[in-house]
Design a protein around this motif. Sequence first.
Motif, mmCIF file in Angstrom:
data_model
loop_
_atom_site.group_PDB
_atom_site.id
_atom_site.type_symbol
_atom_site.label_atom_id
_atom_site.label_comp_id
_atom_site.label_asym_id
_atom_site.label_seq_id
_atom_site.Cartn_x
_atom_site.Cartn_y
_atom_site.Cartn_z
ATOM 1 N N GLY A 255 99.892 -29.365 -83.151
ATOM 2 C CA GLY A 255 98.961 -28.919 -82.117
ATOM 3 C C GLY A 255 97.536 -29.341 -82.398
ATOM 4 N N VAL A 256 97.129 -29.314 -83.670
ATOM 5 C CA VAL A 256 95.785 -29.766 -84.044
ATOM 6 C C VAL A 256 95.609 -31.250 -83.715
ATOM 7 N N LEU A 257 96.627 -32.044 -84.069
ATOM 8 C CA LEU A 257 96.552 -33.480 -83.778
ATOM 9 C C LEU A 257 96.531 -33.722 -82.268
ATOM 10 N N ALA A 258 97.336 -32.980 -81.531
ATOM 11 C CA ALA A 258 97.365 -33.143 -80.071
ATOM 12 C C ALA A 258 96.017 -32.784 -79.453
ATOM 13 N N ALA A 259 95.389 -31.719 -79.953
ATOM 14 C CA ALA A 259 94.077 -31.334 -79.428
ATOM 15 C C ALA A 259 93.036 -32.416 -79.697
ATOM 16 N N ALA A 260 93.110 -33.039 -80.900
ATOM 17 C CA ALA A 260 92.165 -34.113 -81.212
ATOM 18 C C ALA A 260 92.360 -35.312 -80.290
ATOM 19 N N VAL A 261 93.617 -35.591 -79.940
ATOM 20 C CA VAL A 261 93.898 -36.727 -79.053
ATOM 21 C C VAL A 261 93.483 -36.418 -77.616
ATOM 22 N N LEU A 262 93.682 -35.176 -77.189
ATOM 23 C CA LEU A 262 93.427 -34.817 -75.788
ATOM 24 C C LEU A 262 91.975 -34.443 -75.499
ATOM 25 N N SER A 263 91.183 -34.127 -76.514
ATOM 26 C CA SER A 263 89.815 -33.663 -76.262
ATOM 27 C C SER A 263 88.953 -34.692 -75.530
ATOM 28 N N PRO A 264 89.043 -36.014 -75.841
ATOM 29 C CA PRO A 264 88.238 -36.964 -75.042
ATOM 30 C C PRO A 264 88.609 -36.959 -73.567
ATOM 31 N N ALA A 265 89.914 -36.822 -73.271
ATOM 32 C CA ALA A 265 90.322 -36.770 -71.866
ATOM 33 C C ALA A 265 89.870 -35.466 -71.220
ATOM 34 N N THR A 266 89.930 -34.356 -71.968
ATOM 35 C CA THR A 266 89.486 -33.070 -71.432
ATOM 36 C C THR A 266 87.993 -33.085 -71.135
ATOM 37 N N ALA A 267 87.230 -33.823 -71.933
ATOM 38 C CA ALA A 267 85.782 -33.889 -71.717
ATOM 39 C C ALA A 267 85.418 -34.569 -70.403
ATOM 40 N N GLN A 268 86.359 -35.284 -69.798
ATOM 41 C CA GLN A 268 86.078 -35.976 -68.537
ATOM 42 C C GLN A 268 86.138 -35.038 -67.331
ATOM 43 N N ILE A 269 86.569 -33.803 -67.530
ATOM 44 C CA ILE A 269 86.665 -32.858 -66.418
ATOM 45 C C ILE A 269 85.270 -32.331 -66.101
ATOM 46 N N PRO A 270 84.749 -32.538 -64.880
ATOM 47 C CA PRO A 270 83.404 -32.060 -64.555
ATOM 48 C C PRO A 270 83.387 -30.552 -64.327
ATOM 49 N N VAL A 271 82.405 -29.885 -64.906
ATOM 50 C CA VAL A 271 82.206 -28.449 -64.728
ATOM 51 C C VAL A 271 80.745 -28.227 -64.352
ATOM 52 N N ASN A 272 80.538 -27.610 -63.178
ATOM 53 C CA ASN A 272 79.192 -27.341 -62.683
ATOM 54 C C ASN A 272 78.353 -28.612 -62.599
ATOM 55 N N GLY A 273 78.981 -29.692 -62.118
ATOM 56 C CA GLY A 273 78.231 -30.903 -61.815
ATOM 57 C C GLY A 273 78.190 -31.937 -62.905
ATOM 58 N N THR A 274 78.685 -31.645 -64.087
ATOM 59 C CA THR A 274 78.627 -32.647 -65.138
ATOM 60 C C THR A 274 79.803 -32.496 -66.094
ATOM 61 N N ARG A 275 80.175 -33.626 -66.683
ATOM 62 C CA ARG A 275 81.165 -33.571 -67.749
ATOM 63 C C ARG A 275 80.491 -33.107 -69.037
ATOM 64 N N MET A 276 81.298 -32.960 -70.067
ATOM 65 C CA MET A 276 80.752 -32.637 -71.376
ATOM 66 C C MET A 276 80.858 -33.864 -72.270
ATOM 67 N N PHE A 277 80.000 -33.921 -73.258
ATOM 68 C CA PHE A 277 80.125 -34.968 -74.264
ATOM 69 C C PHE A 277 81.392 -34.712 -75.081
#
Length: 729
Positions: A255-277
């Motif tokens: 799960g830790v490895l999966a979270a590290a792989v998925l975090s860049p894709a998750t950062a692309q989700i815009p929240v309140n007008g902007t994505r996160m770094f």
Amino acid sequence: MGSRSAYGRLAGIAGGVAVGVCLLLLLWGGANGLQGRDDRGAWLRESGVPAFADSPDGSGLAKPIPLTPETALMKTRGTEIFRDQLIERRDFAALPSATVRIPGIGAPPKPGTYYASPELQRLIDSTPGDQLGDRFGEFAGTIDDSALPGPDSLVVITGAGEAELRRGGNASLVSDFTSNPYGGSAASYTTVLIIGAIAVFFPVLLLISIVTGLGAAQRRERFATLRLIGASPRTVSHIAAVETAIPSLIGAVAGVLAAAVLSPATAQIPVNGTRMFAADLQPGWLAAAMVVAVVVAASALVAAIRTARADVGPLGVNRAVHEKRPTAWRTVPLALGLAFMALAVVLIRVLEFRLPWLESPLLMAGFLMVLAGIVVIGPWLTWAVSRVGARHASSAATVIAASRIQRTPVATFRSVSGLVIAVFVVSVFAGASSVIQSADEPVARPGLLQPTSLHATIGQGQNPADVLETAASAKNLVGIRSAVVGYGPAVLSERGAGSELFFSAEDARALGFLDIPASETVAVNSGLLYFWTVQPQELTPVPTGSMEALVPVVLVLGTDGTPEAVDRARTALDSSGVTATPAASTWDFQLQSSRRLIHGLAVLAYLGMFVAVAIAGLSLAAGTASAILDRRRVLGLMRLMGMPPFVLRRIITREAAVPLLSVLALSIGLGFLTAWLLVTAINDSYDVTWPDPGYFAALGLSLVLACSAVVATFGLLRGSTALTATRFE
């Protein structure tokens, strides 16, 4: 111990824990990312101190406070708009020797230059200058990421002369910048985010709890064998803990490895007008190690406790495990949770007795107790419904399913608890996010400023000839249909809503008025310019010569409604040098209002819906599979006695449907009630309205996942009820 079913059970535990740990780390990273994003953008909330002081001679005239090297003059012009995007603009003027440092750029920019965020500069470079870039001046550099909420942030810092910023009287002096990202709404904002985190975190815990119980009956058989050859109950509990800890550890690391792989894709989700770094979503290896340690320890502890409570003896495999009948006392946690939230609403809205240190804890504790209360009350409702069903049963499948549910209501409800909680969470999110639909839409009709028109107030002391020249130039731009100058009193205190604006009769026609008095000059309430005007305004005739003592106070540009023309009009007004406020239209209120924050949180709400529903499907599949594994010998004996496989499938389906349907309506109703309590406690000006189609799509997806999860276990049912499952050793 090395059988295929044993390996499958261990793989199921590892896979479920991996999913749970991955989601936990992504949630943790998301919470840190939101906090970091808000902290970086906190400086944009700085309002400074007034740049004018009352005159010491009592004349009532404001006296400008001079600049010093330790201060800078800042003007917050409001929010610039490009298409439907908001641009945070700050204008600065400072002495050449200024020591003030502006976040992201350092020294204040020189007059006529600007610094822009990378995303805004990309827009400027790809857009004709008369629609955007001409508003700001000459490009001097980009703003560092350390001063930007996210990579999509649109922020511009411009330099101007001191005299220009002091014109209009709304500039302020700054020497430092705030670090409070929320202002006066910190408690409400934090409460909303914590409650949202709890809402998504709770189903994850249920998932981990359910998967660690896979094959409990299968393990009891082996533990009974160990007891038969002399193992003590404590030794058996230790073995159960280790047996669960090992696959849990493997799953947690995955799960830790999966979270590290998925975090860049998750950062692309815009929240309140902007994505996160991408770096915002990294909780760090220390946090990951803590999550792994806690999950593995909790899984092992739960396995040990369940084994100890099962009291497996040498003949334990032959004894059916009966549960205590649930009682109505299980309604207490749910009632207390609702009472806590209702108490917060009464304190805030009815008694108007503000206790910030008590309000948020009441809301959060109440929400958590409602979540737990649904899980606690579920077995009691399931038992009650199954009892009624047994009395009216008309088939063997119904009788067997109802009897089993009455004997083991807790275990039966546990398999669907994830989906029940998901329905509750989805209802809460849908109810809370539905408030964004209660905003009034601008209307286009005579007597109101048209949504395709933009206006800006004229700065005090401007030369009327310059204003007329600006209007004449703007009228020649592509897409600009009219340019109207409105007149009013020269004294600032006489302006604003409630005062009058004066136009020529010809200009009034260009503004969209139809009933125009037979007069060269007409007057209208200045509320015409503001978003709260919902009733058409009437024109009144003005005697000739009444405008001699008036000055230009507003410039209105009518456009053809195309985005290019609207932005061209904005740029013409904002770069003219004669306006004191950014160009605005009635549509802009939709973008700038506080509902925009609610809309941004609604994105989180729909993400929460997706996560909750996905977890629910996995939980139901795991719970149903666990129920089949636990009773494979009983089901196999039924097959051996001649019961058709489709009847067994009906039994399994009814055992999943009864607890789900028993609590489904309660979950939906409680979800909307909880949403109403939360929204009312935070801001009583919002109304929880009918949810949008996304809610019903989420409910439909939940039911589809429920059916799919049950159908997916039918293959396991065939394999677990083979003749070999009836062997007694």
